[in-house]
Design a protein around this motif. Structure first.
Motif, PDB file in Angstrom:
ATOM      1  N   VAL A  39       0.838  -1.209   0.000  1.00 42.46           N
ATOM      2  CA  VAL A  39       0.000   0.000   0.000  1.00 42.46           C
ATOM      3  C   VAL A  39       0.868   1.252   0.000  1.00 42.46           C
ATOM      4  O   VAL A  39       0.667   2.184  -0.792  1.00 42.46           O
ATOM      5  CB  VAL A  39      -0.957  -0.005   1.205  1.00 42.46           C
ATOM      6  CG1 VAL A  39      -1.664   1.345   1.329  1.00 42.46           C
ATOM      7  CG2 VAL A  39      -1.984  -1.121   1.074  1.00 42.46           C
ATOM      8  N   VAL A  40       1.872   1.278   0.884  1.00 41.70           N
ATOM      9  CA  VAL A  40       2.763   2.442   0.949  1.00 41.70           C
ATOM     10  C   VAL A  40       3.537   2.594  -0.359  1.00 41.70           C
ATOM     11  O   VAL A  40       3.763   3.715  -0.841  1.00 41.70           O
ATOM     12  CB  VAL A  40       3.723   2.318   2.150  1.00 41.70           C
ATOM     13  CG1 VAL A  40       4.716   3.476   2.162  1.00 41.70           C
ATOM     14  CG2 VAL A  40       2.947   2.295   3.456  1.00 41.70           C
ATOM     15  N   SER A  41       3.942   1.480  -0.955  1.00 42.08           N
ATOM     16  CA  SER A  41       4.660   1.541  -2.231  1.00 42.08           C
ATOM     17  C   SER A  41       3.812   2.193  -3.306  1.00 42.08           C
ATOM     18  O   SER A  41       4.302   3.037  -4.071  1.00 42.08           O
ATOM     19  CB  SER A  41       5.071   0.133  -2.678  1.00 42.08           C
ATOM     20  OG  SER A  41       6.009  -0.425  -1.795  1.00 42.08           O
ATOM     21  N   TRP A  42       2.542   1.833  -3.382  1.00 45.89           N
ATOM     22  CA  TRP A  42       1.672   2.422  -4.401  1.00 45.89           C
ATOM     23  C   TRP A  42       1.430   3.901  -4.137  1.00 45.89           C
ATOM     24  O   TRP A  42       1.321   4.693  -5.082  1.00 45.89           O
ATOM     25  CB  TRP A  42       0.356   1.656  -4.484  1.00 45.89           C
ATOM     26  CG  TRP A  42       0.470   0.408  -5.300  1.00 45.89           C
ATOM     27  CD1 TRP A  42       0.507  -0.878  -4.856  1.00 45.89           C
ATOM     28  CD2 TRP A  42       0.611   0.332  -6.719  1.00 45.89           C
ATOM     29  NE1 TRP A  42       0.654  -1.747  -5.901  1.00 45.89           N
ATOM     30  CE2 TRP A  42       0.716  -1.035  -7.070  1.00 45.89           C
ATOM     31  CE3 TRP A  42       0.660   1.275  -7.735  1.00 45.89           C
ATOM     32  CZ2 TRP A  42       0.864  -1.462  -8.378  1.00 45.89           C
ATOM     33  CZ3 TRP A  42       0.811   0.851  -9.051  1.00 45.89           C
ATOM     34  CH2 TRP A  42       0.901  -0.500  -9.359  1.00 45.89           C
ATOM     35  N   VAL A  43       1.368   4.285  -2.869  1.00 44.73           N
ATOM     36  CA  VAL A  43       1.252   5.717  -2.550  1.00 44.73           C
ATOM     37  C   VAL A  43       2.485   6.466  -3.047  1.00 44.73           C
ATOM     38  O   VAL A  43       2.388   7.533  -3.662  1.00 44.73           O
ATOM     39  CB  VAL A  43       1.061   5.913  -1.035  1.00 44.73           C
ATOM     40  CG1 VAL A  43       1.153   7.399  -0.668  1.00 44.73           C
ATOM     41  CG2 VAL A  43      -0.279   5.352  -0.579  1.00 44.73           C
ATOM     42  N   VAL A  44       3.663   5.890  -2.778  1.00 45.42           N
ATOM     43  CA  VAL A  44       4.910   6.509  -3.237  1.00 45.42           C
ATOM     44  C   VAL A  44       4.968   6.534  -4.765  1.00 45.42           C
ATOM     45  O   VAL A  44       5.392   7.534  -5.367  1.00 45.42           O
ATOM     46  CB  VAL A  44       6.124   5.750  -2.661  1.00 45.42           C
ATOM     47  CG1 VAL A  44       7.428   6.237  -3.290  1.00 45.42           C
ATOM     48  CG2 VAL A  44       6.180   5.910  -1.150  1.00 45.42           C
TER      49      VAL A  44
ATOM     50  N   PRO B 231      14.447   5.227  -2.416  1.00 49.34           N
ATOM     51  CA  PRO B 231      15.098   4.104  -1.710  1.00 49.34           C
ATOM     52  C   PRO B 231      14.101   3.171  -1.024  1.00 49.34           C
ATOM     53  O   PRO B 231      14.381   1.978  -0.881  1.00 49.34           O
ATOM     54  CB  PRO B 231      16.000   4.805  -0.691  1.00 49.34           C
ATOM     55  CG  PRO B 231      16.317   6.119  -1.311  1.00 49.34           C
ATOM     56  CD  PRO B 231      15.059   6.513  -2.030  1.00 49.34           C
ATOM     57  N   PHE B 232      12.930   3.708  -0.616  1.00 50.29           N
ATOM     58  CA  PHE B 232      11.911   2.838  -0.013  1.00 50.29           C
ATOM     59  C   PHE B 232      11.417   1.814  -1.022  1.00 50.29           C
ATOM     60  O   PHE B 232      11.231   0.637  -0.687  1.00 50.29           O
ATOM     61  CB  PHE B 232      10.748   3.677   0.506  1.00 50.29           C
ATOM     62  CG  PHE B 232       9.610   2.865   1.048  1.00 50.29           C
ATOM     63  CD1 PHE B 232       9.680   2.318   2.317  1.00 50.29           C
ATOM     64  CD2 PHE B 232       8.481   2.626   0.287  1.00 50.29           C
ATOM     65  CE1 PHE B 232       8.638   1.549   2.822  1.00 50.29           C
ATOM     66  CE2 PHE B 232       7.431   1.868   0.778  1.00 50.29           C
ATOM     67  CZ  PHE B 232       7.518   1.326   2.053  1.00 50.29           C
ATOM     68  N   LEU B 233      11.196   2.265  -2.261  1.00 54.42           N
ATOM     69  CA  LEU B 233      10.769   1.311  -3.292  1.00 54.42           C
ATOM     70  C   LEU B 233      11.828   0.246  -3.532  1.00 54.42           C
ATOM     71  O   LEU B 233      11.504  -0.936  -3.716  1.00 54.42           O
ATOM     72  CB  LEU B 233      10.475   2.054  -4.598  1.00 54.42           C
ATOM     73  CG  LEU B 233       9.272   2.999  -4.614  1.00 54.42           C
ATOM     74  CD1 LEU B 233       9.130   3.635  -5.987  1.00 54.42           C
ATOM     75  CD2 LEU B 233       7.998   2.263  -4.228  1.00 54.42           C
TER      76      LEU B 233
ATOM     77  N   ALA C 199       4.059  -7.424  -3.760  1.00 56.58           N
ATOM     78  CA  ALA C 199       4.605  -6.164  -3.263  1.00 56.58           C
ATOM     79  C   ALA C 199       5.904  -5.794  -3.967  1.00 56.58           C
ATOM     80  O   ALA C 199       6.175  -4.612  -4.205  1.00 56.58           O
ATOM     81  CB  ALA C 199       4.831  -6.256  -1.747  1.00 56.58           C
ATOM     82  N   ALA C 200       6.706  -6.789  -4.319  1.00 57.76           N
ATOM     83  CA  ALA C 200       8.050  -6.520  -4.841  1.00 57.76           C
ATOM     84  C   ALA C 200       8.048  -6.116  -6.309  1.00 57.76           C
ATOM     85  O   ALA C 200       8.788  -5.203  -6.700  1.00 57.76           O
ATOM     86  CB  ALA C 200       8.930  -7.750  -4.645  1.00 57.76           C
ATOM     87  N   ILE C 201       7.258  -6.794  -7.123  1.00 60.25           N
ATOM     88  CA  ILE C 201       7.336  -6.575  -8.576  1.00 60.25           C
ATOM     89  C   ILE C 201       7.023  -5.132  -8.966  1.00 60.25           C
ATOM     90  O   ILE C 201       7.807  -4.492  -9.683  1.00 60.25           O
ATOM     91  CB  ILE C 201       6.437  -7.584  -9.308  1.00 60.25           C
ATOM     92  CG1 ILE C 201       7.006  -8.997  -9.164  1.00 60.25           C
ATOM     93  CG2 ILE C 201       6.306  -7.216 -10.787  1.00 60.25           C
ATOM     94  CD1 ILE C 201       6.117 -10.091  -9.717  1.00 60.25           C
TER      95      ILE C 201
ATOM     96  N   ARG D 130      12.196   2.651 -13.249  1.00 58.59           N
ATOM     97  CA  ARG D 130      11.675   3.671 -14.166  1.00 58.59           C
ATOM     98  C   ARG D 130      11.897   5.069 -13.595  1.00 58.59           C
ATOM     99  O   ARG D 130      12.358   5.968 -14.311  1.00 58.59           O
ATOM    100  CB  ARG D 130      10.187   3.434 -14.398  1.00 58.59           C
ATOM    101  CG  ARG D 130       9.564   4.430 -15.352  1.00 58.59           C
ATOM    102  CD  ARG D 130       8.122   4.108 -15.640  1.00 58.59           C
ATOM    103  NE  ARG D 130       7.542   5.094 -16.540  1.00 58.59           N
ATOM    104  CZ  ARG D 130       6.295   5.062 -16.956  1.00 58.59           C
ATOM    105  NH1 ARG D 130       5.492   4.073 -16.574  1.00 58.59           N
ATOM    106  NH2 ARG D 130       5.821   5.994 -17.763  1.00 58.59           N
ATOM    107  N   TYR D 131      11.571   5.253 -12.329  1.00 55.42           N
ATOM    108  CA  TYR D 131      11.703   6.586 -11.731  1.00 55.42           C
ATOM    109  C   TYR D 131      13.162   6.986 -11.557  1.00 55.42           C
ATOM    110  O   TYR D 131      13.506   8.169 -11.697  1.00 55.42           O
ATOM    111  CB  TYR D 131      10.977   6.628 -10.392  1.00 55.42           C
ATOM    112  CG  TYR D 131       9.467   6.614 -10.511  1.00 55.42           C
ATOM    113  CD1 TYR D 131       8.851   6.782 -11.744  1.00 55.42           C
ATOM    114  CD2 TYR D 131       8.660   6.438  -9.397  1.00 55.42           C
ATOM    115  CE1 TYR D 131       7.469   6.759 -11.857  1.00 55.42           C
ATOM    116  CE2 TYR D 131       7.281   6.433  -9.501  1.00 55.42           C
ATOM    117  CZ  TYR D 131       6.684   6.588 -10.731  1.00 55.42           C
ATOM    118  OH  TYR D 131       5.324   6.579 -10.843  1.00 55.42           O
ATOM    119  N   ALA D 132      14.022   6.026 -11.241  1.00 57.58           N
ATOM    120  CA  ALA D 132      15.450   6.343 -11.116  1.00 57.58           C
ATOM    121  C   ALA D 132      15.993   6.831 -12.449  1.00 57.58           C
ATOM    122  O   ALA D 132      16.797   7.778 -12.503  1.00 57.58           O
ATOM    123  CB  ALA D 132      16.227   5.120 -10.628  1.00 57.58           C
ATOM    124  N   SER D 133      15.552   6.212 -13.546  1.00 56.63           N
ATOM    125  CA  SER D 133      15.974   6.649 -14.872  1.00 56.63           C
ATOM    126  C   SER D 133      15.434   8.037 -15.186  1.00 56.63           C
ATOM    127  O   SER D 133      16.141   8.888 -15.752  1.00 56.63           O
ATOM    128  CB  SER D 133      15.494   5.640 -15.923  1.00 56.63           C
ATOM    129  OG  SER D 133      15.820   6.077 -17.225  1.00 56.63           O
TER     130      SER D 133
END
Length: 234
Positions: free
Chosen positions: A26-31, A124-126, A180-182, A190-193
């Motif tokens: 859930v937190v990952s999707w919020v981020v 980094p959380f992701l 959760a991981a995928i 993608r975001y790091a790029s």
């Protein structure tokens, strides 16, 4: 044998693992949503500012416009840092182009570093979720299978009906870990790029802006030398 029934009947440790993975997801999707909006807005602001910058507008007027904004964009902060340092060094009667450019580039590098840190926030959380969730889910699976085999010790005859619920609830933990991981791994990459491209765009603008200021500093140096020669001649 429904998924909901298996989760409810799972052991406390497995339920705790599932709850942890659900919270991480859930937190990952919020981020993911928040970072996606921020990066989209940042990219659009970079393109809009560069178009306005190269339209021939007066730099001092553009500086005042950026300064009046309640929340300037990243490239606007870089522009203001460079022009502010340039004006400050000019007020100190520094006409050496190399010294001016060293100060301007240092100020813009600091501004770009701060903007890069802001864009990298929560990424980094992701990465952490993407790398640890499968192992957390595997831990829940191992624990659930151990719990299932312990239950078999109390049964005289082991059948598929006896083993299946325990193994099924254990495998749900692995599935939730992958769930959760995928997405976390995909969007982190993608975001790091995108952050790297955004920072690269700010560095490109900083180099172009520094070149423009360097030409202006050469002109100022030439004018100061001309004035000095004129005064001597008089």
């Amino acid at each position: 044998m429904s998924v909901f029934a298996l989760i409810i009947n799972a052991s406390f440790v497995v339920q705790l693992v599932m709850l942890t993975l659900l919270a991480a997801s859930v937190v990952s999707w919020v981020v993911i949503v928040q970072r996606g909006r921020l990066l989209n807005a940042s990219r659009a602001q970079l393109l809009d500012f560069e178009e306005r910058f190269w339209s021939g507008i007066d730099l001092n007027e553009l500086y005042r416009e950026c300064q009046q904004k309640p929340d300037p964009s990243g490239v606007e902060n870089v522009f203001m840092a460079g022009l502010k340092e340039f004006s400050k060094m000019r007020q100190q009667n520094s006409t050496d182009p190399d010294a001016l450019m060293a100060g301007v580039q240092r100020a813009m590098r600091i501004a770009i570093t701060r903007e890069a840190e802001a864009l990298d926030t929560h990424l980094p959380f992701l990465a952490t979720v993407g790398s640890t969730s499968p192992y957390i889910g595997l831990f829940g699976t191992v624990w659930g299978i151990m719990h299932s085999f312990q239950g078999l010790a109390m049964v005289k005859q082991a059948t598929i009906a006896t083993v299946a619920p325990g193994i099924s609830e254990a495998l749900i933990a692995t599935a939730m870990g992958l769930f959760a991981a995928i997405p976390a791994v995909i969007f982190y990459n993608r975001y790091a790029s995108r952050v790297e491209r955004q920072v690269s765009g700010m560095y490109t603008f900083a180099d172009e802006f520094a070149s423009l200021l360097y030409r202006q500093s050469l002109k100022l140096q030439h004018n100061s030398k001309t004035d000095a020669v004129r005064k001597v001649a008089e």
